[in-house]
Design a protein around this motif. Structure first.
Motif, PDB file in Angstrom:
ATOM      1  N   GLY A   1      22.926  -0.396   6.498  1.00 36.36           N
ATOM      2  CA  GLY A   1      23.916   0.671   6.672  1.00 36.36           C
ATOM      3  C   GLY A   1      23.674   1.496   7.926  1.00 36.36           C
ATOM      4  O   GLY A   1      22.792   1.207   8.742  1.00 36.36           O
ATOM      5  N   SER A   2      24.423   2.560   8.072  1.00 39.55           N
ATOM      6  CA  SER A   2      24.491   3.296   9.335  1.00 39.55           C
ATOM      7  C   SER A   2      23.325   4.248   9.593  1.00 39.55           C
ATOM      8  O   SER A   2      23.153   4.728  10.710  1.00 39.55           O
ATOM      9  CB  SER A   2      25.804   4.096   9.383  1.00 39.55           C
TER      10      SER A   2
ATOM     11  N   ASP B   1       0.821  -1.201   0.000  1.00 37.75           N
ATOM     12  CA  ASP B   1       0.000   0.000   0.000  1.00 37.75           C
ATOM     13  C   ASP B   1       0.858   1.255   0.000  1.00 37.75           C
ATOM     14  O   ASP B   1       1.836   1.361   0.762  1.00 37.75           O
ATOM     15  CB  ASP B   1      -0.912   0.012   1.230  1.00 37.75           C
ATOM     16  N   ASN B   2       0.483   2.181  -0.853  1.00 37.81           N
ATOM     17  CA  ASN B   2       1.162   3.480  -0.938  1.00 37.81           C
ATOM     18  C   ASN B   2       2.654   3.347  -1.238  1.00 37.81           C
ATOM     19  O   ASN B   2       3.444   4.230  -0.907  1.00 37.81           O
ATOM     20  CB  ASN B   2       0.963   4.285   0.352  1.00 37.81           C
ATOM     21  N   GLN B   3       3.008   2.208  -1.848  1.00 40.91           N
ATOM     22  CA  GLN B   3       4.403   1.949  -2.213  1.00 40.91           C
ATOM     23  C   GLN B   3       5.349   2.206  -1.033  1.00 40.91           C
ATOM     24  O   GLN B   3       6.399   2.828  -1.157  1.00 40.91           O
ATOM     25  CB  GLN B   3       4.816   2.802  -3.424  1.00 40.91           C
ATOM     26  N   ILE B   4       4.952   1.690   0.120  1.00 43.82           N
ATOM     27  CA  ILE B   4       5.781   1.858   1.311  1.00 43.82           C
ATOM     28  C   ILE B   4       7.134   1.175   1.138  1.00 43.82           C
ATOM     29  O   ILE B   4       8.142   1.592   1.706  1.00 43.82           O
ATOM     30  CB  ILE B   4       5.052   1.328   2.564  1.00 43.82           C
ATOM     31  N   LEU B   5       7.162   0.125   0.349  1.00 41.30           N
ATOM     32  CA  LEU B   5       8.416  -0.550   0.008  1.00 41.30           C
ATOM     33  C   LEU B   5       8.817  -0.164  -1.412  1.00 41.30           C
ATOM     34  O   LEU B   5       7.962   0.054  -2.267  1.00 41.30           O
ATOM     35  CB  LEU B   5       8.259  -2.071   0.099  1.00 41.30           C
ATOM     36  N   PRO B   6      10.118  -0.049  -1.659  1.00 38.73           N
ATOM     37  CA  PRO B   6      11.234  -0.322  -0.746  1.00 38.73           C
ATOM     38  C   PRO B   6      11.525   0.842   0.194  1.00 38.73           C
ATOM     39  O   PRO B   6      11.180   1.992  -0.104  1.00 38.73           O
ATOM     40  CB  PRO B   6      12.404  -0.551  -1.717  1.00 38.73           C
ATOM     41  N   LEU B   7      12.168   0.513   1.304  1.00 43.85           N
ATOM     42  CA  LEU B   7      12.581   1.550   2.245  1.00 43.85           C
ATOM     43  C   LEU B   7      13.854   2.227   1.763  1.00 43.85           C
ATOM     44  O   LEU B   7      14.654   1.627   1.034  1.00 43.85           O
ATOM     45  CB  LEU B   7      12.810   0.935   3.625  1.00 43.85           C
ATOM     46  N   ASN B   8      14.030   3.450   2.190  1.00 46.75           N
ATOM     47  CA  ASN B   8      15.180   4.261   1.784  1.00 46.75           C
ATOM     48  C   ASN B   8      16.303   4.128   2.810  1.00 46.75           C
ATOM     49  O   ASN B   8      16.160   4.522   3.965  1.00 46.75           O
ATOM     50  CB  ASN B   8      14.744   5.727   1.661  1.00 46.75           C
ATOM     51  N   LYS B   9      17.437   3.565   2.371  1.00 44.68           N
ATOM     52  CA  LYS B   9      18.588   3.414   3.268  1.00 44.68           C
ATOM     53  C   LYS B   9      19.160   4.749   3.729  1.00 44.68           C
ATOM     54  O   LYS B   9      19.775   4.831   4.788  1.00 44.68           O
ATOM     55  CB  LYS B   9      19.712   2.640   2.560  1.00 44.68           C
ATOM     56  N   ASN B  10      18.973   5.772   2.926  1.00 44.48           N
ATOM     57  CA  ASN B  10      19.602   7.063   3.218  1.00 44.48           C
ATOM     58  C   ASN B  10      18.790   7.925   4.179  1.00 44.48           C
ATOM     59  O   ASN B  10      19.264   8.961   4.633  1.00 44.48           O
ATOM     60  CB  ASN B  10      19.820   7.837   1.913  1.00 44.48           C
ATOM     61  N   LYS B  11      17.590   7.497   4.468  1.00 42.61           N
ATOM     62  CA  LYS B  11      16.731   8.254   5.374  1.00 42.61           C
ATOM     63  C   LYS B  11      16.870   7.702   6.785  1.00 42.61           C
ATOM     64  O   LYS B  11      16.549   6.543   7.035  1.00 42.61           O
ATOM     65  CB  LYS B  11      15.277   8.159   4.923  1.00 42.61           C
ATOM     66  N   PRO B  12      17.346   8.505   7.734  1.00 44.98           N
ATOM     67  CA  PRO B  12      17.483   8.020   9.121  1.00 44.98           C
ATOM     68  C   PRO B  12      16.134   7.510   9.646  1.00 44.98           C
ATOM     69  O   PRO B  12      15.142   8.237   9.638  1.00 44.98           O
ATOM     70  CB  PRO B  12      17.959   9.244   9.889  1.00 44.98           C
ATOM     71  N   THR B  13      16.114   6.244  10.057  1.00 49.91           N
ATOM     72  CA  THR B  13      14.867   5.607  10.471  1.00 49.91           C
ATOM     73  C   THR B  13      15.137   4.640  11.619  1.00 49.91           C
ATOM     74  O   THR B  13      16.165   3.970  11.649  1.00 49.91           O
ATOM     75  CB  THR B  13      14.253   4.816   9.295  1.00 49.91           C
TER      76      THR B  13
ATOM     77  N   GLU C   1      17.640 -15.348  15.709  1.00 52.86           N
ATOM     78  CA  GLU C   1      18.688 -14.660  16.462  1.00 52.86           C
ATOM     79  C   GLU C   1      19.620 -13.872  15.554  1.00 52.86           C
ATOM     80  O   GLU C   1      20.347 -12.996  16.014  1.00 52.86           O
ATOM     81  CB  GLU C   1      19.494 -15.679  17.278  1.00 52.86           C
ATOM     82  N   HIS C   2      19.573 -14.165  14.247  1.00 52.87           N
ATOM     83  CA  HIS C   2      20.474 -13.487  13.311  1.00 52.87           C
ATOM     84  C   HIS C   2      19.779 -12.379  12.515  1.00 52.87           C
ATOM     85  O   HIS C   2      20.436 -11.694  11.729  1.00 52.87           O
ATOM     86  CB  HIS C   2      21.058 -14.503  12.334  1.00 52.87           C
ATOM     87  N   THR C   3      18.482 -12.197  12.716  1.00 54.37           N
ATOM     88  CA  THR C   3      17.732 -11.258  11.876  1.00 54.37           C
ATOM     89  C   THR C   3      18.264  -9.838  11.998  1.00 54.37           C
ATOM     90  O   THR C   3      18.503  -9.159  10.989  1.00 54.37           O
ATOM     91  CB  THR C   3      16.236 -11.295  12.229  1.00 54.37           C
ATOM     92  N   LYS C   4      18.439  -9.372  13.211  1.00 57.60           N
ATOM     93  CA  LYS C   4      18.875  -7.997  13.433  1.00 57.60           C
ATOM     94  C   LYS C   4      20.248  -7.749  12.801  1.00 57.60           C
ATOM     95  O   LYS C   4      20.462  -6.735  12.119  1.00 57.60           O
ATOM     96  CB  LYS C   4      18.926  -7.688  14.931  1.00 57.60           C
ATOM     97  N   THR C   5      21.168  -8.672  12.982  1.00 52.74           N
ATOM     98  CA  THR C   5      22.513  -8.527  12.407  1.00 52.74           C
ATOM     99  C   THR C   5      22.453  -8.483  10.885  1.00 52.74           C
ATOM    100  O   THR C   5      23.146  -7.676  10.244  1.00 52.74           O
ATOM    101  CB  THR C   5      23.407  -9.688  12.865  1.00 52.74           C
ATOM    102  N   ALA C   6      21.618  -9.341  10.306  1.00 55.52           N
ATOM    103  CA  ALA C   6      21.501  -9.370   8.850  1.00 55.52           C
ATOM    104  C   ALA C   6      20.939  -8.056   8.322  1.00 55.52           C
ATOM    105  O   ALA C   6      21.422  -7.512   7.324  1.00 55.52           O
ATOM    106  CB  ALA C   6      20.617 -10.542   8.427  1.00 55.52           C
ATOM    107  N   PHE C   7      19.929  -7.515   8.975  1.00 57.00           N
ATOM    108  CA  PHE C   7      19.339  -6.250   8.540  1.00 57.00           C
ATOM    109  C   PHE C   7      20.343  -5.110   8.681  1.00 57.00           C
ATOM    110  O   PHE C   7      20.425  -4.231   7.808  1.00 57.00           O
ATOM    111  CB  PHE C   7      18.077  -5.953   9.341  1.00 57.00           C
ATOM    112  N   GLU C   8      21.098  -5.113   9.747  1.00 58.59           N
ATOM    113  CA  GLU C   8      22.094  -4.060   9.951  1.00 58.59           C
ATOM    114  C   GLU C   8      23.161  -4.090   8.869  1.00 58.59           C
ATOM    115  O   GLU C   8      23.613  -3.042   8.392  1.00 58.59           O
ATOM    116  CB  GLU C   8      22.734  -4.209  11.340  1.00 58.59           C
ATOM    117  N   SER C   9      23.562  -5.289   8.457  1.00 55.34           N
ATOM    118  CA  SER C   9      24.606  -5.405   7.434  1.00 55.34           C
ATOM    119  C   SER C   9      24.126  -4.896   6.078  1.00 55.34           C
ATOM    120  O   SER C   9      24.916  -4.398   5.279  1.00 55.34           O
ATOM    121  CB  SER C   9      25.057  -6.863   7.303  1.00 55.34           C
TER     122      SER C   9
END
Length: 756
Positions: A455-456, A421-433, A444-452
């Motif tokens: 980006g920052s 809906d409303n083209q919420i995806l894809p998310l923007n890596k460059n927008k602080p969120t 147990e590895h989900t958070k680490t995978a998403f962080e990799s």
């Protein structure tokens, strides 16, 4: 040169005669041109009845095949006793140790077997494959139903090529996979082991899987690949109530037109080395005792010349479970006469054959026939010439970088975007969120995978919250509601800008229901536990909610579909599933998977596969919206595709001609993406009730923004054949509608006529 050749020939003959005088047999080497059948018959003529029957039995390694503390072979007395006469094969030796340790163990095991039976006959070591090779340390791919969502036959072929290579490097020779069953009832716990509800899609996937795992057949004798055992022949996925071991009720016409084709293609096109019989029955005839099925159809009509193996203990179960044989001996004879060559596990079935031969010598002819097929299989696999694994190749070949990359590629091609809906995806890596990763399917590895991947600029908070069950292996139980866990997740969600909810099911809520003390089928397909409550309460916070649906059976996700802003259906991905999901969410790749099954609103709608008879769509149900929640073949993209210019090369088709159907597809968005173009055909009038429509072709194409490609399909008379009123294949004159589009309910239509 002539004198030297004569000398060599005399020496070879002398060696052969010497071996004969010592009670040994030179299986191969003297005359490389000798046909396999001649070798088999020569060997068979020297074997005792007990040795022959040993070549008709497989036992499981858990009865006493393992490594000691130094990694050397350790056999129980029970196993040693079994191996005195040789053996057809052993299931899963070394499955819980590393590939190199398994290869070493299996080399030692094979040597022991060869050295300890009179004729030096090697054994088949057998595995299975549902997420890649089912053994420790191999590349873990997504499950078959997951890869079916890719609609990419080349991808499936390459996955199973890796399976074949990695299994052979462990010292394995056969694989009790892939499943050629059609699965249409999501109550069935084994749903994700097969390739979906559609006959054509399953056929394409199964043949490519078999060709891959067997190295296009050439890899068998070369020692690089293993033999496939397509299963379960036939109709196993159609068990009543979706309950394992239940009866099967299929009309003969449905059996021939919809259930048989993947198996027939496995035999004729893919040249599968093995077939496994089905637990179930057909028209009341137990499949393991059905010569019309296992001999008349499989061998006489289709020309199958491989070996046929029972499912676990199922020949013996003809007596004590199916109740169609009056004694264990009668069950053994029934299985033998039906055409089953190998008895899997049972101690009260083919083990009785030597004694039975004393009372009925005629059955030795059937035993010889079965043993020929087993020995022939071993020759095809090259085991008499090269029974061992080169240990130096194992670590280089298993979990190669290319294999791991393939697992990731397959994930990205298989993920399905159901809602956006409303083209919420894809998310923007460059927008602080700030993103909250929540839900019972979080690993147990989900958070680490998403962080990799992210980006920052992106901050993640994660909480699983609760489990779905107590995760007991045999019969898991649902857990009581945990308000504290939900409150904790709500508090985390409040601190976020957006929530990613991992919901669905796991290996405890959809699994095989084994014969004793294990349940895996379900009476309903609602998400278990507090999942609907969780998504509703999270959505009430006013935050955008993205649901990642991870599961092994189709779920009725009405609440999730209503509450979520976006849904990614990932089924059960590879070991890199979290990373792949994150890449899709952050737009590194546009999702291109399509549903290999129909998603219902309620289990009460079943049977509900898209290709059921047209008359089944006449009436809906009170108080339930008509139609599926999501149709077969459906899947969104981050771009849009426009279909145009449908063209049919000729308005008339004859039994001697074919026509071409083409369509133009344009990427009308701003993102490079892949689209799965699907061809459906509907027979408007036929002499027996026609299906609503049937998938007859698909092609996956990549398009840059603004690019247009023309996709063409050939329509042949063979595609239009069906089983007529006289139960023979017919090709009837009449009008047909062809639809080419993005799913089973959306596309461009045209017509043609078949004239005889």
């Amino acid at each position: 040169m002539k004198q030297f050749s004569k000398f060599v020939l005399i020496a070879i003959i002398a060696i052969f005669l010497s071996c004969e005088s010592e009670g040994e047999l030179t299986i191969d080497g003297a005359d490389q041109s000798t046909k396999i059948d001649d070798k088999v018959n020569e060997l068979l003529s020297k074997m005792s009845i007990e040795e022959k029957v040993a070549q008709m039995r497989i036992f499981h390694a858990t009865i006493g095949v393992k490594s000691d503390e130094n990694g050397s072979l350790l056999l129980s007395d029970r196993v040693k006793e079994k191996l005195k006469l040789g053996i057809a094969g052993i299931k899963n030796p070394g499955e819980h140790i590393s590939p190199l340790a398994a290869a070493k163990l299996n080399n030692e095991l094979q040597k022991y077997i060869i050295d300890n039976n009179r004729w030096g006959i090697p054994a088949l070591f057998v595995t299975e494959s549902y997420n890649g090779v089912d053994a420790e340390g191999c590349t873990k791919f997504g499950r078959p139903l997951t890869s079916a969502a890719s609609f990419n036959t080349d991808l499936v072929n390459r996955i199973w090529d890796v399976v074949g290579k990695e299994a052979r490097l462990r010292g394995m020779h056969m694989c009790h996979s892939p499943e050629a069953d059609i699965v249409r009832d999501p109550r069935f716990g084994r749903m994700s082991e097969a390739f979906g509800e559609d006959t054509y899609l399953t056929t394409q996937m199964v043949t490519n899987a078999i060709k891959g795992v067997q190295g296009d057949y050439e890899g068998l004798g070369a020692g690089t690949h293993i033999g496939a055992v397509a299963k379960h022949f036939a109709g196993y996925g159609q068990v009543l109530g979706g309950r394992n071991f239940a009866a099967v009720e299929i009309s003969p016409r449905t059996l021939i037109d919809e259930i048989y084709p993947p198996f027939e293609a496995a035999v004729k096109d893919a040249r599968t080395l093995g077939i496994m019989a089905s637990h179930g029955d057909l028209n009341g005839i137990a499949s393991h005792g059905n010569p019309d099925l296992l001999t008349s159809v499989l061998r006489d009509e289709w020309g199958f010349d491989g070996y046929l193996v029972s499912d676990s203990n199922d020949i013996a179960r003809l007596f004590y479970f199916m109740k169609v044989a009056e004694s264990p001996e009668a069950a053994a004879l029934m299985g033998l006469e039906a055409g089953i060559d190998v008895d899997l596990y049972a101690e009260d079935s083919y083990a009785l054959l030597p004694k039975m031969v004393e009372e009925n010598p005629e059955i030795e002819k059937l035993i010889d026939q079965a043993v020929r097929r087993v020995l022939r299989t071993k020759y095809i696999l090259g085991l008499f010439d090269n029974p061992y694994i080169d240990l130096d190749k194992v670590n280089k070949g298993v979990r190669a970088e290319s294999s791991l990359a393939l697992a990731k590629e397959a994930d990205l091609e298989s993920i399905i975007l159901l809602k956006n809906d409303n083209q919420i995806l894809p998310l923007n890596k460059n927008k602080p969120t700030k993103i909250a990763l929540l839900g019972p399917l979080l690993s147990e590895h989900t958070k680490t995978a998403f962080e990799s991947v992210a980006g920052s600029n992106i901050t993640f908070m994660a909480a699983k919250g609760f489990s779905l069950t107590d995760e007991k292996k045999g019969v898991p139980s649902l857990l009581e509601k945990n308000p504290t866990a939900i409150s904790k997740m709500i508090n985390i969600a409040r601190q976020s800008d957006l929530v990613v909810l991992y919901l669905g099911g796991d290996e405890h809520t959809a699994k095989e229901a084994y014969f004793n003390n294990a349940l895996g089928d379900r009476a309903t397909i609602e998400p278990v536990g507090q999942q609907n409550e969780l998504v509703t309460k999270i959505k009430a916070l006013g935050k955008p909610v993205i649901v990642v649906l991870k599961h092994r059976r189709t779920l009725s996700i009405n609440t999730i579909a209503q509450q979520a802003d976006a849904i990614l259906d990932i089924w059960d991905l590879s070991e890199f599933g979290d990373e792949s999901t994150a890449k899709i969410i952050f737009g590194e790749v546009s999702p291109s998977g399509k549903l290999p099954v129909t998603v219902p609103r309620s289990i009460g709608q079943f049977p509900f596969h898209y290709s059921q008879k047209e008359i089944n769509y006449k009436k809906g149900y009170l108080f339930l919206e008509e139609g599926p929640l999501y149709p077969f073949g459906f899947g969104l993209s981050y771009t849009t595709f426009e279909y145009s210019d449908l063209s049919i090369s000729n308005a008339e088709l004859t039994p001697e001609t074919e026509i071409s159907v083409s369509v133009s597809i344009t990427n009308t968005g701003s993102v490079k993406a892949k689209e799965i173009v699907q061809l459906y055909i509907k027979d408007e009038i036929r002499s027996v009730s026609p299906p609503n429509k049937e998938l007859k072709g698909f092609k996956k194409i990549a398009l840059d923004p603004g690019e247009t490609k023309t996709v063409s399909f050939s329509v042949t008379p063979k595609m239009l054949e069906f089983t007529g009123k006289e139960m023979t294949k017919v090709l009837e004159e009449g009008d047909y509608t062809v639809m080419v589009g993005s799913s089973s309910i959306q596309g461009l239509s045209g017509t043609f006529r078949l004239n005889n």
